[in-house]
Design a protein around this motif. Sequence first.
Motif, PDB file in Angstrom:
ATOM      1  N   ALA A 123       0.894  -1.130   0.176  1.00  0.00           N
ATOM      2  CA  ALA A 123      -0.180  -0.223  -0.088  1.00  0.00           C
ATOM      3  C   ALA A 123       0.784   1.225  -0.140  1.00  0.00           C
ATOM      4  N   GLY A 124       2.072   1.269   0.770  1.00  0.00           N
ATOM      5  CA  GLY A 124       2.966   2.418   0.876  1.00  0.00           C
ATOM      6  C   GLY A 124       3.382   2.720  -0.231  1.00  0.00           C
ATOM      7  N   VAL A 125       4.095   1.778  -1.208  1.00  0.00           N
ATOM      8  CA  VAL A 125       4.588   1.628  -2.564  1.00  0.00           C
ATOM      9  C   VAL A 125       3.801   2.079  -3.189  1.00  0.00           C
ATOM     10  N   ALA A 126       2.483   1.775  -3.521  1.00  0.00           N
ATOM     11  CA  ALA A 126       1.447   2.326  -4.263  1.00  0.00           C
ATOM     12  C   ALA A 126       1.166   3.567  -4.195  1.00  0.00           C
ATOM     13  N   ASP A 127       1.061   4.035  -2.788  1.00  0.00           N
ATOM     14  CA  ASP A 127       0.854   5.330  -2.679  1.00  0.00           C
ATOM     15  C   ASP A 127       2.136   6.677  -2.979  1.00  0.00           C
ATOM     16  N   TYR A 128       3.093   6.011  -3.064  1.00  0.00           N
ATOM     17  CA  TYR A 128       4.256   6.771  -3.570  1.00  0.00           C
ATOM     18  C   TYR A 128       4.117   6.823  -5.078  1.00  0.00           C
ATOM     19  N   LEU A 129       3.692   5.778  -5.873  1.00  0.00           N
ATOM     20  CA  LEU A 129       3.467   5.840  -6.959  1.00  0.00           C
ATOM     21  C   LEU A 129       2.299   6.568  -7.531  1.00  0.00           C
ATOM     22  N   GLU A 130       1.288   6.446  -6.949  1.00  0.00           N
ATOM     23  CA  GLU A 130       0.264   7.457  -7.179  1.00  0.00           C
ATOM     24  C   GLU A 130       0.636   8.860  -7.140  1.00  0.00           C
ATOM     25  N   ASN A 131       1.188   9.327  -5.578  1.00  0.00           N
ATOM     26  CA  ASN A 131       1.725  10.751  -5.727  1.00  0.00           C
ATOM     27  C   ASN A 131       2.618  11.231  -6.774  1.00  0.00           C
ATOM     28  N   ILE A 132       3.606  10.426  -7.292  1.00  0.00           N
ATOM     29  CA  ILE A 132       4.517  10.560  -8.382  1.00  0.00           C
ATOM     30  C   ILE A 132       3.659  10.837  -9.532  1.00  0.00           C
ATOM     31  N   GLY A 133       2.570  10.057  -9.805  1.00  0.00           N
ATOM     32  CA  GLY A 133       1.741  10.271 -10.975  1.00  0.00           C
ATOM     33  C   GLY A 133       0.941  11.736 -10.796  1.00  0.00           C
ATOM     34  N   ILE A 134       0.380  11.817  -9.616  1.00  0.00           N
ATOM     35  CA  ILE A 134      -0.289  13.034  -9.580  1.00  0.00           C
ATOM     36  C   ILE A 134       0.667  14.315  -9.481  1.00  0.00           C
ATOM     37  N   ILE A 135       1.865  14.397  -9.069  1.00  0.00           N
ATOM     38  CA  ILE A 135       2.924  15.366  -9.141  1.00  0.00           C
ATOM     39  C   ILE A 135       2.963  15.804 -10.641  1.00  0.00           C
ATOM     40  N   THR A 136       3.445  14.604 -11.416  1.00  0.00           N
ATOM     41  CA  THR A 136       3.452  14.643 -12.981  1.00  0.00           C
ATOM     42  C   THR A 136       2.232  15.224 -13.603  1.00  0.00           C
ATOM     43  N   MET A 137       1.011  14.968 -13.152  1.00  0.00           N
ATOM     44  CA  MET A 137      -0.054  15.590 -13.877  1.00  0.00           C
ATOM     45  C   MET A 137      -0.142  16.878 -13.673  1.00  0.00           C
TER      46      MET A 137
END
Length: 185
Positions: A123-137
């Motif tokens: 869950a933590g790793v997925a949250d980081y990857l989600e955050n990176i995606g949101i930052i990029t967007m």
Amino acid sequence: MNNLRKIISENLSGKKVAILFFLTNLVYAFMLFVTIPKTVAYSGGMKLLDMMPQGYDFEYVNELFNKFGEEGREAYLYNQIPVDMIYPLLFGITYSLLIGYFLKKLDKLNTHFFYLCLIPMIAGVADYLENIGIITMLYDYPDLSITQINITNFFTLIKSLSTTLFFLILITIIIIVGIKRLKGK
């Protein structure tokens, strides 16, 4: 995997787990009561992407980022996301140790049940990857791609599923520990 098992086993003191639990939930409360409301104030009532466990699509992201305006996108990027870059680490560590703590009480830590400790880390790793995606967007807006949104949404869904699974497992383990204690008295 043996190194991870060793690290978890060596950090299962009740005091350590309790301190981490308090700290993790303090950060979560700060997000819930400060950074999320501050960011949502710009959204016209729309939910933030990382608060949508069932996901989102291209149209939703465009509408949300448009309603945010530049000020709202900056609030998301510079207020909410920085705190949400601390929380996944705390979530992963704390709740892996919490499951380990209760598995140890059941004498199941050194069995295949140990792998349950990995779910909060996922869950933590997925949250980081989600955050990176949101930052990029947020940086790319208004030039967003469907692929970019779908990939970020995928990690949002993985985060949501693994978090839900974690809580179901934790509740089940706590109930089993409680039953074991009642039978022992």
